[in-house]
Design a protein around this motif. Structure first.
Motif, PDB file in Angstrom:
ATOM      1  N   LEU A  17      81.976  25.534 -17.671  1.00 25.07           N
ATOM      2  CA  LEU A  17      82.974  24.507 -17.366  1.00 25.07           C
ATOM      3  C   LEU A  17      84.145  24.564 -18.339  1.00 25.07           C
ATOM      4  O   LEU A  17      85.301  24.328 -17.952  1.00 25.07           O
ATOM      5  CB  LEU A  17      82.325  23.124 -17.398  1.00 25.07           C
ATOM      6  N   GLU A  18      83.871  24.890 -19.591  1.00 23.79           N
ATOM      7  CA  GLU A  18      84.948  25.064 -20.564  1.00 23.79           C
ATOM      8  C   GLU A  18      85.911  26.162 -20.111  1.00 23.79           C
ATOM      9  O   GLU A  18      87.139  26.023 -20.205  1.00 23.79           O
ATOM     10  CB  GLU A  18      84.378  25.414 -21.944  1.00 23.79           C
ATOM     11  N   VAL A  19      85.330  27.254 -19.612  1.00 22.65           N
ATOM     12  CA  VAL A  19      86.159  28.358 -19.122  1.00 22.65           C
ATOM     13  C   VAL A  19      86.980  27.907 -17.922  1.00 22.65           C
ATOM     14  O   VAL A  19      88.180  28.200 -17.823  1.00 22.65           O
ATOM     15  CB  VAL A  19      85.282  29.569 -18.763  1.00 22.65           C
ATOM     16  N   CYS A  20      86.338  27.204 -17.000  1.00 18.78           N
ATOM     17  CA  CYS A  20      87.047  26.730 -15.798  1.00 18.78           C
ATOM     18  C   CYS A  20      88.233  25.843 -16.166  1.00 18.78           C
ATOM     19  O   CYS A  20      89.335  25.991 -15.618  1.00 18.78           O
ATOM     20  CB  CYS A  20      86.085  25.966 -14.888  1.00 18.78           C
ATOM     21  N   LEU A  21      88.016  24.920 -17.086  1.00 20.73           N
ATOM     22  CA  LEU A  21      89.086  24.016 -17.490  1.00 20.73           C
ATOM     23  C   LEU A  21      90.202  24.772 -18.207  1.00 20.73           C
ATOM     24  O   LEU A  21      91.394  24.542 -17.950  1.00 20.73           O
ATOM     25  CB  LEU A  21      88.523  22.914 -18.385  1.00 20.73           C
ATOM     26  N   ALA A  22      89.830  25.680 -19.087  1.00 15.54           N
ATOM     27  CA  ALA A  22      90.832  26.423 -19.847  1.00 15.54           C
ATOM     28  C   ALA A  22      91.658  27.344 -18.961  1.00 15.54           C
ATOM     29  O   ALA A  22      92.867  27.535 -19.194  1.00 15.54           O
ATOM     30  CB  ALA A  22      90.159  27.237 -20.951  1.00 15.54           C
ATOM     31  N   ALA A  23      91.025  27.900 -17.928  1.00 13.51           N
ATOM     32  CA  ALA A  23      91.704  28.869 -17.060  1.00 13.51           C
ATOM     33  C   ALA A  23      92.462  28.209 -15.913  1.00 13.51           C
ATOM     34  O   ALA A  23      93.167  28.900 -15.175  1.00 13.51           O
ATOM     35  CB  ALA A  23      90.695  29.862 -16.501  1.00 13.51           C
ATOM     36  N   GLY A  24      92.290  26.914 -15.736  1.00 14.43           N
ATOM     37  CA  GLY A  24      93.005  26.224 -14.669  1.00 14.43           C
ATOM     38  C   GLY A  24      92.326  26.267 -13.322  1.00 14.43           C
ATOM     39  O   GLY A  24      92.985  26.109 -12.286  1.00 14.43           O
ATOM     40  N   ALA A  25      91.005  26.476 -13.301  1.00  9.60           N
ATOM     41  CA  ALA A  25      90.280  26.396 -12.030  1.00  9.60           C
ATOM     42  C   ALA A  25      90.456  25.008 -11.426  1.00  9.60           C
ATOM     43  O   ALA A  25      90.539  24.002 -12.140  1.00  9.60           O
ATOM     44  CB  ALA A  25      88.801  26.707 -12.236  1.00  9.60           C
ATOM     45  N   ALA A  26      90.483  24.952 -10.099  1.00 16.47           N
ATOM     46  CA  ALA A  26      90.743  23.683  -9.407  1.00 16.47           C
ATOM     47  C   ALA A  26      89.486  22.852  -9.233  1.00 16.47           C
ATOM     48  O   ALA A  26      89.576  21.648  -8.981  1.00 16.47           O
ATOM     49  CB  ALA A  26      91.369  23.956  -8.041  1.00 16.47           C
ATOM     50  N   GLY A  27      88.310  23.488  -9.351  1.00 20.81           N
ATOM     51  CA  GLY A  27      87.081  22.745  -9.129  1.00 20.81           C
ATOM     52  C   GLY A  27      85.871  23.642  -9.185  1.00 20.81           C
ATOM     53  O   GLY A  27      85.963  24.841  -9.505  1.00 20.81           O
ATOM     54  N   VAL A  28      84.736  23.049  -8.851  1.00 17.16           N
ATOM     55  CA  VAL A  28      83.448  23.736  -8.908  1.00 17.16           C
ATOM     56  C   VAL A  28      82.699  23.480  -7.608  1.00 17.16           C
ATOM     57  O   VAL A  28      82.776  22.380  -7.043  1.00 17.16           O
ATOM     58  CB  VAL A  28      82.605  23.222 -10.101  1.00 17.16           C
ATOM     59  N   ILE A  29      81.993  24.496  -7.117  1.00 14.38           N
ATOM     60  CA  ILE A  29      81.075  24.330  -5.989  1.00 14.38           C
ATOM     61  C   ILE A  29      79.662  24.418  -6.560  1.00 14.38           C
ATOM     62  O   ILE A  29      79.284  25.430  -7.145  1.00 14.38           O
ATOM     63  CB  ILE A  29      81.298  25.407  -4.915  1.00 14.38           C
ATOM     64  N   ALA A  30      78.912  23.340  -6.394  1.00 15.90           N
ATOM     65  CA  ALA A  30      77.575  23.258  -6.984  1.00 15.90           C
ATOM     66  C   ALA A  30      76.588  22.781  -5.918  1.00 15.90           C
ATOM     67  O   ALA A  30      76.697  21.650  -5.459  1.00 15.90           O
ATOM     68  CB  ALA A  30      77.588  22.291  -8.178  1.00 15.90           C
ATOM     69  N   THR A  31      75.693  23.674  -5.474  1.00  8.98           N
ATOM     70  CA  THR A  31      75.328  24.932  -6.104  1.00  8.98           C
ATOM     71  C   THR A  31      75.101  26.009  -5.045  1.00  8.98           C
ATOM     72  O   THR A  31      75.096  25.723  -3.851  1.00  8.98           O
ATOM     73  CB  THR A  31      74.017  24.791  -6.901  1.00  8.98           C
ATOM     74  N   ASN A  32      74.842  27.218  -5.556  1.00 11.49           N
ATOM     75  CA  ASN A  32      74.391  28.312  -4.706  1.00 11.49           C
ATOM     76  C   ASN A  32      72.879  28.176  -4.483  1.00 11.49           C
ATOM     77  O   ASN A  32      72.286  27.156  -4.831  1.00 11.49           O
ATOM     78  CB  ASN A  32      74.722  29.659  -5.358  1.00 11.49           C
ATOM     79  N   THR A  33      72.258  29.189  -3.912  1.00 12.81           N
ATOM     80  CA  THR A  33      70.806  29.173  -3.702  1.00 12.81           C
ATOM     81  C   THR A  33      70.073  29.397  -5.024  1.00 12.81           C
ATOM     82  O   THR A  33      70.656  29.848  -6.007  1.00 12.81           O
ATOM     83  CB  THR A  33      70.391  30.250  -2.691  1.00 12.81           C
ATOM     84  N   THR A  34      68.785  29.094  -5.029  1.00 17.07           N
ATOM     85  CA  THR A  34      67.994  29.186  -6.247  1.00 17.07           C
ATOM     86  C   THR A  34      66.933  30.278  -6.151  1.00 17.07           C
ATOM     87  O   THR A  34      66.418  30.572  -5.062  1.00 17.07           O
ATOM     88  CB  THR A  34      67.308  27.842  -6.553  1.00 17.07           C
ATOM     89  N   LEU A  35      66.592  30.836  -7.302  1.00 18.55           N
ATOM     90  CA  LEU A  35      65.488  31.784  -7.386  1.00 18.55           C
ATOM     91  C   LEU A  35      64.151  31.084  -7.589  1.00 18.55           C
ATOM     92  O   LEU A  35      63.094  31.702  -7.470  1.00 18.55           O
ATOM     93  CB  LEU A  35      65.737  32.770  -8.526  1.00 18.55           C
ATOM     94  N   ALA A  36      64.192  29.795  -7.907  1.00 17.35           N
ATOM     95  CA  ALA A  36      62.962  29.032  -8.091  1.00 17.35           C
ATOM     96  C   ALA A  36      62.256  28.856  -6.747  1.00 17.35           C
ATOM     97  O   ALA A  36      62.860  28.982  -5.678  1.00 17.35           O
ATOM     98  CB  ALA A  36      63.271  27.675  -8.709  1.00 17.35           C
ATOM     99  N   ARG A  37      60.990  28.547  -6.808  1.00 19.92           N
ATOM    100  CA  ARG A  37      60.195  28.334  -5.599  1.00 19.92           C
ATOM    101  C   ARG A  37      59.429  27.004  -5.682  1.00 19.92           C
ATOM    102  O   ARG A  37      58.338  26.864  -5.171  1.00 19.92           O
ATOM    103  CB  ARG A  37      59.207  29.494  -5.403  1.00 19.92           C
ATOM    104  N   ASP A  38      60.063  26.027  -6.303  1.00 17.41           N
ATOM    105  CA  ASP A  38      59.448  24.715  -6.418  1.00 17.41           C
ATOM    106  C   ASP A  38      59.630  23.929  -5.126  1.00 17.41           C
ATOM    107  O   ASP A  38      60.568  24.162  -4.358  1.00 17.41           O
ATOM    108  CB  ASP A  38      60.090  23.923  -7.570  1.00 17.41           C
ATOM    109  N   GLY A  39      58.728  22.956  -4.898  1.00 17.70           N
ATOM    110  CA  GLY A  39      58.908  22.009  -3.811  1.00 17.70           C
ATOM    111  C   GLY A  39      58.579  22.523  -2.430  1.00 17.70           C
ATOM    112  O   GLY A  39      58.990  21.919  -1.433  1.00 17.70           O
ATOM    113  N   LEU A  40      57.833  23.611  -2.333  1.00 19.45           N
ATOM    114  CA  LEU A  40      57.472  24.159  -1.033  1.00 19.45           C
ATOM    115  C   LEU A  40      56.119  23.621  -0.576  1.00 19.45           C
ATOM    116  O   LEU A  40      55.233  23.348  -1.386  1.00 19.45           O
ATOM    117  CB  LEU A  40      57.421  25.684  -1.090  1.00 19.45           C
ATOM    118  N   SER A  41      55.957  23.509   0.730  1.00 19.05           N
ATOM    119  CA  SER A  41      54.670  23.097   1.275  1.00 19.05           C
ATOM    120  C   SER A  41      53.661  24.233   1.117  1.00 19.05           C
ATOM    121  O   SER A  41      54.029  25.406   0.978  1.00 19.05           O
ATOM    122  CB  SER A  41      54.809  22.748   2.760  1.00 19.05           C
TER     123      SER A  41
END
Length: 342
Positions: free
Chosen positions: A226-250
């Motif tokens: 986030l420090e990089v995003c703010l310093a570089a002038g990014a307009a925002g963040v998309i949170a999140t992509n997919t996860t490698l975790a496998r929690d919460g599955l039936s």
């Protein structure tokens, strides 16, 4: 249960003998073939006004189609007709590429989840630019998600992203920089401070640039990003992509959970919300957030907005719940804005 869940979803889930990617392709073909009358009928049923502004762009409602659903922009007119207030195409790469070997898309139905290891399969930035040049006005904002071509070494990633950016910037209301897919080797290393700083320095400019982050990062790593995003002038963040975790599955889905790839859907709901809350708190609201991950009902969306998201996106929720979810989430967003007095 909606009409989609009761009647259409069972049909779609049987397409191709139950192959999830075959159903995806079948659906895109049907949506791409809709004519003006059918689109008008859909608009009357699903379009919902709940205007919001974020990073200088005006959205008719804050519910977007996430990247990955229509990578090559083949069904663009259908998405606003289904109620989406914005559309994100891609992820697209500078070089056309077939992606990973099939099968590479798997439903985990009891868990309302999906595993994908698509590998940025797309026709390339030039083909998308040509399609968008002939598409005419979409009627809602268009985001374009950019990724690194698999054939491009990490050392040359900036030039690879820049080549796509230069072709597609004229058609984008915002650019999403995807450095968080788990399905392209080494890509997530571009979230590191020095790599991301170089990438954003090359891309930030004439249109808003947002960075899509992984849910698997630690809070210190997110804070540094986030420090990089703010310093570089990014307009925002998309949170999140997919996860490698496998929690919460039936239990029923655990055998399928051994498939490689990123997990999306219900198991990601709480983690995505926590990341959105951390980003909002860490930046003091200075970076607008598109919240995505595990939104399968209006309450999920309401919690995303409460956590600090300005906009939300649907992917797996749309697969399981259909267009009624888009309308329900847009209405929930409108109620949220009214309660907040905005």
């Amino acid at each position: 249960m909606s009409a989609f869940e009761h009647t259409l979803r069972p049909v779609l889930f049987r397409v191709g003998g139950g192959d999830a990617e075959a159903a995806h392709e079948f659906t895109l073909r049907r949506l791409a073939g809709l004519g003006p009358r059918a689109l008008a009928v859909l608009r009357r049923r699903y379009a919902t006004a709940a205007p919001v502004e974020a990073f200088g762009v005006r959205f008719p409602n804050p519910v977007g189609l996430a990247a990955g659903m229509d990578k090559n922009g083949v069904a663009l007119p259908a998405w606003p007709a289904l109620g989406f207030g914005f559309v994100e195409v891609g992820t697209v790469t500078a070089h056309a590429q077939p992606g990973n070997d099939r099968p590479r898309l798997f439903r985990l139905r009891d868990s309302e989840a999906v595993i994908n290891r698509m590998g940025f399969n797309n026709a390339g930035a030039a083909a998308l630019a040509e399609r968008l040049a002939g598409a005419g006005p979409l009627g809602v904002p268009l985001g374009i998600s950019l990724g690194k071509s698999k054939v491009t070494p990490l050392a040359d990633a900036v030039q690879d992203y820049l080549a796509s950016y230069q072709l597609l910037r004229p058609y984008a209301d915002y650019i999403a920089v995807n450095v968080s897919s788990p399905n392209t080797p080494g890509l997530r290393t571009l979230q590191d401070k020095s790599s991301l700083s170089a990438l954003l320095s090359a891309l930030v400019g004439k249109v808003p640039v947002l960075v899509k982050i992984a849910p698997d990062l630690t809070e210190p790593a997110i804070a540094e990003l986030l420090e990089v995003c703010l310093a570089a002038g990014a307009a925002g963040v998309i949170a999140t992509n997919t996860t490698l975790a496998r929690d919460g599955l039936s239990d029923a889905d655990r055998p399928r959970a051994t498939e490689a790839g990123g997990l999306s859907g219900r198991p990601l709901t709480e983690r995505a919300r926590k990341v959105v809350h951390f980003v909002h708190t860490e930046t003091g609201g200075r970076l607008p957030i598109i919240g995505v991950g595990g939104i399968l009902d209006p309450d999920d969306a309401a919690r995303m907005f409460d956590a600090g998201a300005s906009l939300v996106q649907l992917y797996t929720g749309f697969i399981y719940r259909g267009p009624a979810l888009v309308k329900a989430v847009a209405r929930a967003a409108d109620r949220h804005e009214a309660r907040a007095g905005r």
